[in-house]
Design an enzyme around this catalytic site. Structure first.
Site, PDB file in Angstrom:
ATOM      1  N   PRO A  66      39.660  37.990  54.804  1.00 28.20           N
ATOM      2  CA  PRO A  66      39.180  39.422  55.299  1.00 28.20           C
ATOM      3  C   PRO A  66      39.415  40.240  54.147  1.00 28.20           C
ATOM      4  CG  PRO A  66      41.562  38.695  56.116  1.00 28.20           C
ATOM      5  CD  PRO A  66      40.803  37.556  55.226  1.00 28.20           C
ATOM      6  N   MET A  67      38.590  41.249  54.136  1.00 29.20           N
ATOM      7  CA  MET A  67      38.677  42.502  52.809  1.00 29.20           C
ATOM      8  C   MET A  67      38.213  43.443  53.352  1.00 29.20           C
ATOM      9  SD  MET A  67      37.268  40.214  49.695  1.00 29.20           S
ATOM     10  CE  MET A  67      37.376  41.393  48.688  1.00 29.20           C
TER      11      MET A  67
ATOM     12  N   GLN B 207      42.354  39.932  61.868  1.00 34.35           N
ATOM     13  CA  GLN B 207      43.665  40.113  61.113  1.00 34.35           C
ATOM     14  C   GLN B 207      44.263  41.348  61.713  1.00 34.35           C
ATOM     15  OE1 GLN B 207      44.083  41.304  57.162  1.00 34.35           O
ATOM     16  NE2 GLN B 207      45.062  39.182  56.508  1.00 34.35           N
TER      17      GLN B 207
ATOM     18  N   CYS C 162      48.606  42.956  52.001  1.00 39.24           N
ATOM     19  CA  CYS C 162      48.158  44.303  51.815  1.00 39.24           C
ATOM     20  C   CYS C 162      49.003  45.264  50.731  1.00 39.24           C
ATOM     21  CB  CYS C 162      47.807  45.107  52.931  1.00 39.24           C
ATOM     22  SG  CYS C 162      46.834  46.592  52.420  1.00 39.24           S
TER      23      CYS C 162
ATOM     24  N   LYS D 224      48.935  35.457  56.411  1.00 36.46           N
ATOM     25  CA  LYS D 224      48.208  35.402  54.826  1.00 36.46           C
ATOM     26  C   LYS D 224      49.071  36.457  54.392  1.00 36.46           C
ATOM     27  CE  LYS D 224      44.019  36.676  52.512  1.00 36.46           C
ATOM     28  NZ  LYS D 224      44.430  37.847  51.767  1.00 36.46           N
TER      29      LYS D 224
ATOM     30  N   ASN E 280      44.353  30.453  48.105  1.00 34.68           N
ATOM     31  CA  ASN E 280      43.599  32.102  47.905  1.00 34.68           C
ATOM     32  C   ASN E 280      43.898  32.482  46.476  1.00 34.68           C
ATOM     33  OD1 ASN E 280      43.836  35.261  48.571  1.00 34.68           O
ATOM     34  ND2 ASN E 280      41.999  34.286  48.509  1.00 34.68           N
ATOM     35  N   GLY E 281      43.032  32.861  45.810  1.00 33.31           N
ATOM     36  CA  GLY E 281      43.009  33.642  44.477  1.00 33.31           C
ATOM     37  C   GLY E 281      42.137  33.159  43.458  1.00 33.31           C
ATOM     38  N   ASP E 282      41.113  34.022  43.100  1.00 36.55           N
ATOM     39  CA  ASP E 282      40.473  33.659  41.669  1.00 36.55           C
ATOM     40  C   ASP E 282      39.337  32.486  41.944  1.00 36.55           C
ATOM     41  OD1 ASP E 282      41.565  35.685  40.618  1.00 36.55           O
ATOM     42  OD2 ASP E 282      43.169  34.340  39.386  1.00 36.55           O
TER      43      ASP E 282
ATOM     44  N   GLY F 264      37.767  35.285  48.336  1.00 32.82           N
ATOM     45  CA  GLY F 264      38.031  36.531  48.381  1.00 32.82           C
ATOM     46  C   GLY F 264      36.895  37.221  47.769  1.00 32.82           C
TER      47      GLY F 264
HETATM   48  C1  LIG Z   1      38.968  45.482  48.405  1.00 36.63           C
HETATM   49  C2  LIG Z   1      39.820  44.517  49.116  1.00 36.63           C
HETATM   50  C3  LIG Z   1      40.071  44.539  50.161  1.00 36.63           C
HETATM   51  C4  LIG Z   1      40.908  43.494  50.755  1.00 36.63           C
HETATM   52  N1  LIG Z   1      41.055  43.584  52.027  1.00 36.63           N
HETATM   53  C5  LIG Z   1      41.853  42.630  52.566  1.00 36.63           C
HETATM   54  C6  LIG Z   1      42.347  42.762  54.039  1.00 36.63           C
HETATM   55  O1  LIG Z   1      41.840  43.647  54.959  1.00 36.63           O
HETATM   56  N2  LIG Z   1      43.191  41.521  54.342  1.00 36.63           N
HETATM   57  C7  LIG Z   1      43.762  40.814  53.626  1.00 36.63           C
HETATM   58  O2  LIG Z   1      44.517  39.914  54.200  1.00 36.63           O
HETATM   59  N3  LIG Z   1      43.570  40.676  52.233  1.00 36.63           N
HETATM   60  C8  LIG Z   1      42.574  41.687  51.854  1.00 36.63           C
HETATM   61  N4  LIG Z   1      42.305  41.696  50.293  1.00 36.63           N
HETATM   62  C9  LIG Z   1      42.824  40.706  49.544  1.00 36.63           C
HETATM   63  C10 LIG Z   1      41.743  39.362  49.514  1.00 36.63           C
HETATM   64  O3  LIG Z   1      41.617  38.736  50.914  1.00 36.63           O
HETATM   65  C11 LIG Z   1      42.183  38.296  48.627  1.00 36.63           C
HETATM   66  O4  LIG Z   1      43.534  37.822  49.118  1.00 36.63           O
HETATM   67  C12 LIG Z   1      42.338  38.627  47.363  1.00 36.63           C
HETATM   68  O5  LIG Z   1      41.135  39.464  46.799  1.00 36.63           O
HETATM   69  C13 LIG Z   1      42.743  37.288  46.538  1.00 36.63           C
HETATM   70  O6  LIG Z   1      41.413  36.613  46.352  1.00 36.63           O
HETATM   71  P1  LIG Z   1      40.469  36.699  45.044  1.00 36.63           P
HETATM   72  O7  LIG Z   1      41.310  36.684  43.922  1.00 36.63           O
HETATM   73  O8  LIG Z   1      39.651  35.419  45.435  1.00 36.63           O
HETATM   74  O9  LIG Z   1      39.628  37.999  45.417  1.00 36.63           O
HETATM   75  C14 LIG Z   1      41.398  42.699  50.135  1.00 36.63           C
HETATM   76  C15 LIG Z   1      40.997  42.514  48.754  1.00 36.63           C
HETATM   77  C16 LIG Z   1      40.135  43.638  47.885  1.00 36.63           C
HETATM   78  C17 LIG Z   1      39.906  43.365  46.821  1.00 36.63           C
END
Ligand SMILES: Cc1cc2nc3c(=O)[nH]c(=O)nc-3n(C[C@H](O)[C@H](O)[C@H](O)COP(=O)(O)O)c2cc1C
Length: 333
Positions: free
Chosen positions: A31-32, A85, A115, A155, A217-219, A241
């Protein structure tokens, strides 16, 4: 306590089974907020994404039916399977909101303990619950009593400021004890925000501490990084993400390699432009009010690897109409 679980390898030949929900893939989109809206999800599905979440929803806002929440909940039948979520810190309200989401037909419900935004943590939600494990536990217990049919997961980040991963281990144990179906761990602390490298060792610690599935999760930005996350953490599934923003090809690329296939060729500039124009049409169709604002960001995501992106960003940020945006995309070189 524990339901039937079978989690196998990660590619599309394999399966993630949580309660009665089965996914023929171990690659999920996270979720983002302000990113994984309906047009984003539809484009990603057309290119091979198998599962996505809505952006996080505040439990209280859901119960009070705010306009923002209705916007986030927008979906269409082809936007399935789909998870929702919840963010919040009041166990009763979270349980009531969870039941409401289950009743709406979502396939999976997740609880946000990641968050970092002060607007959320200041009210006691998101990553601040990592420092309040007993409250988190009560949320899990109460939600597990109301969300019975679909998977219920959490999460979280690996910790609030503690680097060791022990905070995540404790929360994961509480989640397992309460009957949650899986946990996702983002290998960064709240203090790190989104910078620095995600710590896959911390995810491994969680994996070793619980027997429910652990989603890493991450990167993850390509097949190689997905494989690194999987092999270093031992996680049961991979959650993408930021790597999915402007790159709807990523899911198929990872699955292909994880299933033993050859690396797929990178999309050509023509294919990128066609896909971006499709994204634009879907923004206009479903999000007309905010389409111009959103397309200024979305278009830059798609072109971010290209040398011309700074010039393009400058122009698109000054664009005044969707026709102008379309023209800029068509003429990108
Ligand atoms: C702009 C933005 C919005 C996000 N919104 C959420 C969210 O609503 N819920 C959530 O669990 N994580 C949220 N995240 C975190 C991402 O889901 C993810 O856990 C995080 O970016 C790490 O993964 P990545 O390194 O692959 O980006 C958000 C991240 C970004 C950058």
């Amino acid at each position: 306590m524990s339901q039937e679980i079978s989690v196998c390898d990660i590619g599309s030949n394999h399966m993630l089974k949580l309660k009665n929900f089965e996914l023929k893939s171990g690659i999920l989109q996270s979720p983002m907020a302000n990113c994984t809206d309906l047009p984003f999800r539809l484009v990603a599905r057309e290119k091979g994404m198998k599962f996505a979440f809505l952006e996080m929803i505040s439990a209280e806002a859901l119960l009070y039916d705010t306009r923002t929440t209705r916007e986030i909940l927008k979906t269409v039948p082809e936007d399935r399977p789909l998870g929702a979520q919840l963010v919040g810190c009041n166990p009763d309200k979270m349980a009531e909101a969870g039941a409401m989401l289950e009743g709406m037909g979502f396939d999976w419900i997740d609880i946000n303990l990641g968050c970092p935004v002060p607007k959320v943590t200041g009210k006691g939600g998101g990553s601040s619950l990592l420092k309040e494990p007993e409250v988190a536990r009560e949320i899990f217990q109460k939600m597990a009593a109301t969300v019975k049919k679909v998977p219920l997961t959490v999460k979280m980040r690996k910790g609030y400021s503690d680097e060791s991963g022990e905070e995540a281990v404790l929360i994961a144990k509480y989640a397992e004890d309460a009957g949650l179906d899986a946990v996702t761990v983002h290998g960064r602390t709240r203090e790190q925000g989104y910078s620095g490298k995600a710590d896959y060792e911390a995810i491994r610690k969680v994996k070793e501490a619980v027997s429910i599935p652990v989603i890493g999760n991450g990167d993850v930005v390509d097949a190689e990084s997905a494989e690194r996350l999987r092999s270093m953490s031992g996680c049961d599934a991979v959650m993408i993400g930021r790597g999915g923003l402007g790159n709807p090809w990523i899911y198929r690329e990872i699955e292909q390699v994880m299933n033993g296939g050859d690396q797929l060729p990178a999309p050509s500039l023509d294919e990128i432009k066609r896909t971006l124009l499709r994204h634009l049409e879907l923004e206009i169709k479903y999000e007309e009010r905010t389409a111009l604002f959103q397309m200024r960001r979305v278009a830059c995501w798609y072109f971010r690897q290209r040398p011309g992106v700074s010039d393009f960003r400058e122009k698109i940020n000054h664009s005044q109409s969707l026709d102008e945006v379309r023209h800029l995309i068509q003429n990108f070189e």
